[in-house]
Write an enzyme that holds these catalytic residues in place. Structure first.
Site, PDB file in Angstrom:
ATOM      1  N   LYS A 195      -2.411  -3.210  -8.800  1.00 53.26           N
ATOM      2  CA  LYS A 195      -1.594  -4.712  -8.380  1.00 53.26           C
ATOM      3  C   LYS A 195      -2.725  -5.280  -7.493  1.00 53.26           C
ATOM      4  CE  LYS A 195       1.632  -2.762  -6.052  1.00 53.26           C
ATOM      5  NZ  LYS A 195       1.193  -1.262  -6.028  1.00 53.26           N
ATOM      6  N   ARG A 236      10.046  -3.345  -2.261  1.00 51.53           N
ATOM      7  CA  ARG A 236       9.670  -2.047  -2.577  1.00 51.53           C
ATOM      8  C   ARG A 236      10.927  -1.277  -2.642  1.00 51.53           C
ATOM      9  NH1 ARG A 236       4.045  -1.761  -0.964  1.00 51.53           N
ATOM     10  NH2 ARG A 236       3.049   0.406  -1.257  1.00 51.53           N
ATOM     11  N   ARG A 271      -9.425   4.466   2.688  1.00 57.03           N
ATOM     12  CA  ARG A 271      -7.940   4.143   3.331  1.00 57.03           C
ATOM     13  C   ARG A 271      -7.337   5.489   3.738  1.00 57.03           C
ATOM     14  NH1 ARG A 271      -4.120   0.109   0.078  1.00 57.03           N
ATOM     15  NH2 ARG A 271      -2.712   1.717   0.814  1.00 57.03           N
ATOM     16  N   ARG A 302       3.127   9.202  -1.792  1.00 54.31           N
ATOM     17  CA  ARG A 302       3.457   7.914  -1.779  1.00 54.31           C
ATOM     18  C   ARG A 302       3.950   7.704  -3.519  1.00 54.31           C
ATOM     19  NH1 ARG A 302      -2.112   5.682  -0.720  1.00 54.31           N
ATOM     20  NH2 ARG A 302      -1.506   3.765  -1.551  1.00 54.31           N
TER      21      ARG A 302
HETATM   22  P1  AMP Z   1       0.108  -0.848  -0.189  1.00 55.43           P
HETATM   23  O1  AMP Z   1      -1.271  -1.436   0.203  1.00 55.43           O
HETATM   24  O2  AMP Z   1       1.007  -1.970  -1.039  1.00 55.43           O
HETATM   25  O3  AMP Z   1      -0.188   0.344  -1.216  1.00 55.43           O
HETATM   26  O4  AMP Z   1       0.953  -0.434   1.160  1.00 55.43           O
HETATM   27  C1  AMP Z   1       0.374   0.635   2.021  1.00 55.43           C
HETATM   28  C2  AMP Z   1       1.730   1.096   2.878  1.00 55.43           C
HETATM   29  O5  AMP Z   1       1.928  -0.239   3.666  1.00 55.43           O
HETATM   30  C3  AMP Z   1       2.710   1.846   1.949  1.00 55.43           C
HETATM   31  O6  AMP Z   1       2.438   2.961   1.647  1.00 55.43           O
HETATM   32  C4  AMP Z   1       3.827   1.428   3.193  1.00 55.43           C
HETATM   33  O7  AMP Z   1       3.713   2.703   4.343  1.00 55.43           O
HETATM   34  C5  AMP Z   1       3.562   0.194   3.829  1.00 55.43           C
HETATM   35  N1  AMP Z   1       4.066  -0.886   2.943  1.00 55.43           N
HETATM   36  C6  AMP Z   1       3.581  -1.919   2.295  1.00 55.43           C
HETATM   37  N2  AMP Z   1       4.442  -3.030   1.907  1.00 55.43           N
HETATM   38  C7  AMP Z   1       5.589  -2.276   2.006  1.00 55.43           C
HETATM   39  C8  AMP Z   1       6.917  -2.781   1.957  1.00 55.43           C
HETATM   40  N3  AMP Z   1       7.318  -3.729   1.031  1.00 55.43           N
HETATM   41  N4  AMP Z   1       7.904  -2.010   2.253  1.00 55.43           N
HETATM   42  C9  AMP Z   1       7.867  -1.103   3.092  1.00 55.43           C
HETATM   43  N5  AMP Z   1       6.416  -0.492   3.449  1.00 55.43           N
HETATM   44  C10 AMP Z   1       5.329  -1.173   2.967  1.00 55.43           C
END
Ligand code: AMP
Length: 225
Positions: free
Chosen positions: A13, A88, A160, A171
């Site tokens: 993404k 999400r 990360r 996740r």
């Molecule tokens: P990502 O970079 O999109 O994979 O997000 C990394 C982490 O940030 C996720 O595993 C969540 O802990 C948090 N996170 C990001 N976007 C959201 C969202 N829309 N709602 C809740 N947690 C989020």
């Protein structure tokens, strides 16, 4: 115009959304990136989000919704927006409808990227990035020439914290349980639902996204004109 990018962690993404935003001259709002920046800066938002992110859990809806609302309100109504990593959960999608209603906008399309779980696990656990120039690598699919070092600037590559194997598995579970139901949510709205197979090369996935957006929304970027 507003497009929601939906897909499990590791499906690409972030990469696809960044290329798309760049080509179309749109704004990409990636909630994961905003949260990671807040953590680096040590803000209250960053501190609140940290424990959820480290466990691979979702940050509570009210924290995320407030953050997104603020950013959407500050963007002009004419700005094209790619939402990456938001919504999400169904409550987040409902809150987004409310915010967009107030702004006189709506979600025009939901782009769902898919890939099998074994591919996702390799993509995430192999993910490395350069803290200096931002270049991304994958130890399985796109390794640097020298192990652990950026080809462009020689800086050490970082991993990360939430990309370790155990957190990745969690996740993925969280995605299936809380985020995948959004496909059904958006089926009930006027948004175009577009599903793209993300288990292909990066340029092939981008080409499929572009042709779907052009066909379904009439959106074309500079290089195609
Ligand atoms: P990502 O970079 O999109 O994979 O997000 C990394 C982490 O940030 C996720 O595993 C969540 O802990 C948090 N996170 C990001 N976007 C959201 C969202 N829309 N709602 C809740 N947690 C989020």
């Amino acid at each position: 115009m507003m497009v929601v990018l939906l897909g499990p962690p590791g499906v690409g993404k972030g990469t696809q959304g960044a290329i798309l935003a760049d080509d179309l001259g749109w704004h990409r709002l990636a909630t994961g990136d905003v949260l990671r920046a807040a953590r680096r800066e040590g803000t209250q938002l960053g501190r609140e989000a940290q424990r959820y992110m480290d466990r691979g859990d979702l940050v509570p809806d009210e924290i995320i919704v407030g953050m997104v609302r603020e950013r959407l309100e500050s963007l002009g109504a004419d700005t094209g927006v790619i939402l990456d990593g938001f919504p999400r959960t169904v409550p987040q999608a409902e809150a987004l409808e409310e915010v967009l209603g107030e702004l006189g906008a709506e979600v025009d399309a939901v782009l769902e990227l898919t890939a099998p779980d074994d591919v996702l696990v390799k993509r995430i656990s192999g993910r490395r990035s350069c803290a200096e120039c931002g270049r991304l690598y994958n130890t399985y699919f796109d390794p640097p020439e020298v192990d652990g070092q950026c080809d462009d600037c020689g800086t050490s590559l970082t991993h990360r914290d939430d990309d370790d194997a155990e957190t990745v598995a969690h996740r993925l579970e969280v995605y299936r349980a809380q985020t995948e139901p959004l496909v059904e949510f958006y089926r009930e709205t006027d948004a175009e639902l577009i599903r793209v197979d993300g288990d292909r090369s990066m340029p092939d996935v981008q080409a499929a996204i572009r042709s779907a957006l052009e066909e379904r929304l009439g959106v074309a970027g500079d290089e195609e004109q």
